[in-house]
Design an enzyme around this catalytic site. Structure first.
Site, short mmCIF file in Angstrom:
data_model
loop_
_atom_site.label_atom_id
_atom_site.label_comp_id
_atom_site.label_asym_id
_atom_site.label_seq_id
_atom_site.Cartn_x
_atom_site.Cartn_y
_atom_site.Cartn_z
N LYS A 49 -12.70 -1.26 1.42
CA LYS A 49 -11.98 -0.37 0.50
C LYS A 49 -12.81 -0.22 -0.78
O LYS A 49 -13.83 0.46 -0.76
CB LYS A 49 -10.56 -0.90 0.27
CG LYS A 49 -9.71 -0.75 1.54
CD LYS A 49 -8.25 -1.06 1.34
CE LYS A 49 -7.42 -0.65 2.57
NZ LYS A 49 -6.97 -1.79 3.38
N HIS A 78 -5.99 -4.22 -1.29
CA HIS A 78 -5.81 -3.05 -2.17
C HIS A 78 -5.93 -3.42 -3.65
O HIS A 78 -5.35 -2.74 -4.50
CB HIS A 78 -4.46 -2.37 -1.92
CG HIS A 78 -4.49 -1.42 -0.76
ND1 HIS A 78 -5.13 -0.20 -0.80
CD2 HIS A 78 -3.97 -1.51 0.48
CE1 HIS A 78 -4.99 0.41 0.36
NE2 HIS A 78 -4.30 -0.36 1.16
N SER A 88 0.80 -1.23 0.00
CA SER A 88 0.00 0.00 0.00
C SER A 88 0.83 1.27 0.00
O SER A 88 0.33 2.32 -0.39
CB SER A 88 -0.93 0.00 1.20
OG SER A 88 -0.19 0.07 2.39
C1 LIG Z 1 -6.85 -2.30 4.72
C2 LIG Z 1 -6.12 -3.58 4.84
C3 LIG Z 1 -6.46 -4.52 5.81
C4 LIG Z 1 -7.49 -4.24 6.87
O1 LIG Z 1 -8.78 -4.31 6.35
P1 LIG Z 1 -10.02 -4.00 7.32
O2 LIG Z 1 -11.14 -4.72 6.69
O3 LIG Z 1 -10.18 -2.52 7.34
O4 LIG Z 1 -9.67 -4.55 8.67
C5 LIG Z 1 -5.81 -5.72 5.81
N1 LIG Z 1 -4.84 -6.00 4.91
C6 LIG Z 1 -4.45 -5.10 3.98
C7 LIG Z 1 -3.38 -5.45 3.01
C8 LIG Z 1 -5.09 -3.87 3.92
O5 LIG Z 1 -4.70 -2.98 3.01
#
Ligand SMILES: *Cc1c(COP(=O)(O)O)cnc(C)c1O
Length: 394
Positions: free
Chosen positions: A241, A210, A182
């Site tokens: 997301k 992502h 990310s």
């Molecule tokens: C955003 C993210 C998470 C966490 O996701 P949530 O559903 O908000 O807990 C886990 N792993 C990665 C790679 C992320 O980018």
């Protein structure tokens, strides 16, 4: 008792402040979107994970409203006691088909999905081989298991191979990687990772948070992008997301792995069900993603346009095609100063510096959305150009 602790905490907080790493929340008073209201002023938003513009999509809002009427507000139960509705089962089955896997289990979040899986699958005699830049939830999930731990340098196949060799005595081996990293927007080299996994007898797990919804020809993520859906054993991901951006996470995998997670994964067993309205919204988000490629194409075109215009304006970017576009600066101070100036020009974007990224690799991370118009993107680039200090920032 607290009195002594209070002064210790205050000292710790002032250390964070002195290091310049205090995190402050920006109060948004509008709905999430490419345009948001902050301190009563309109901003163009370039720092959310709202890749497909679904966070405030009218069809999703409509589905959620209907679901509130039909399925109620909360479930007041974990899944296996009395917290499973038809909606939850439908979403699991839709995700399974979408991701080309055999079965899916929902979790309250992807953090919980990653927090729950390793302890169940990987014991003392097993080995987890993890990319050094993996998400915090993977790191914590691995900590919760008793498995042997091996860490390889980010996307470094030679180092991965060395760790796999070292892990050969273990009973089971599991390679785990983010699909997209990310801070950089770089994709994990999945075909080569799968080759090594086959050579050394390891399973492969990808956290595609992502990527899901917009990477790959149908939006099924990095395994689809690389044509390795049938070679990846476990996919974790988020609904928080691109897929509507509310909350919830999942693991999609072989049926037996999902079956054992339903018996043993603690965040699934001991945390409340994802609320029905969020499940309905996620179902609608998935329907929109599967209903056509327009959102994905717009997002891709937006990322391409931004990368081209910024390159032409003389900025240094990390290369790639992902809608995460890191704009690099020579110093931490310069990145911070430019982010401040962007803010004064109505652009909401965040600077990241050490220790979130390596020392000397400070950046402003821009995230494109399919909701941005060409004009939004041109405004952002113009604001960048106007914000670069004529003299280096000390
Ligand atoms: C955003 C993210 C998470 C966490 O996701 P949530 O559903 O908000 O807990 C886990 N792993 C990665 C790679 C992320 O980018």
């Amino acid at each position: 008792m607290f009195k002594g602790i209070k002064s210790e905490l205050l000292a710790e907080l002032s250390d964070i402040e002195a290091a310049g790493t205090t995190k402050r929340e920006t109060e948004i008073t509008s709905a999430q979107g490419s345009r948001v209201t902050i301190e009563g002023r309109p901003f163009l938003n370039f720092c959310s994970n709202n890749y497909l513009g679904l966070s405030n999509h009218p069809e999703i809002i409509g589905a959620v409203k209907q679901s509130l009427d039909e399925h109620g507000y909360g479930l007041s139960s974990v899944r296996f006691i009395c917290g499973t509705q038809d909606l939850h089962l439908e979403l699991e089955s839709r995700l399974t088909d979408f991701l080309h896997q055999e079965a899916t289990i929902l979790f309250p979040s992807c953090f919980d999905a990653n927090g729950g899986i390793f302890e169940v699958l990987m014991k003392e005699q097993d080995a987890i081989i993890s990319d050094e830049l993996n998400h915090a939830s993977i790191i914590d999930g691995i900590r919760l298991s008793k498995a042997q731990r091996f860490r390889y340098k980010n996307r470094n196949l030679a180092d991965l191979e060395a760790q796999l060799v070292a892990a050969q005595p273990a009973r089971r081996r599991l390679i785990v990687t983010d699909g997209v990293f990310s801070m950089d927007g770089y994709l994990a080299p999945l075909p080569e990772i799968c080759d090594l996994a086959e050579k050394y007898g390891a399973m492969v797990m990808v956290d595609d948070s992502h990527a899901v919804g917009f990477i790959g020809s149908t939006g099924a993520g990095t395994p689809e992008h690389f044509g390795v859906c049938d070679r990846v054993d476990i996919i974790s991901g988020t609904l928080g997301k691109a897929l509507g951006g509310a909350s919830g996470g999942y693991i999609s995998s072989h049926k037996e792995i999902i079956d054992i997670l339903r018996q043993k994964a603690r965040p699934y067993l001991f945390s409340n069900s994802v609320p029905p309205s969020v499940v309905s919204g996620s179902l609608k988000a998935l329907e929109l993603v599967q209903g056509g490629s327009k959102l994905r194409e717009t997002l891709r075109a937006n990322a391409k346009l931004f990368r081209e215009l910024m390159g032409a304006a003389g900025f240094t970017l990390l290369s790639g095609e992902h809608p995460i576009v890191p704009v690099m600066f020579k110093t931490e101070a310069e990145a911070g100063e430019v982010a401040k100036r962007l803010h004064s020009r109505g652009i909401h974007a965040v600077a990241f510096s050490y220790p979130v990224v390596p020392l000397g690799r400070a950046r402003i991370r821009i995230q494109l959305s399919s909701q941005h118009s060409e004009e939004d993107i041109r405004s952002c680039v113009a604001a960048f150009s106007a914000s670069v200090p004529s003299q280096p920032v000390k």
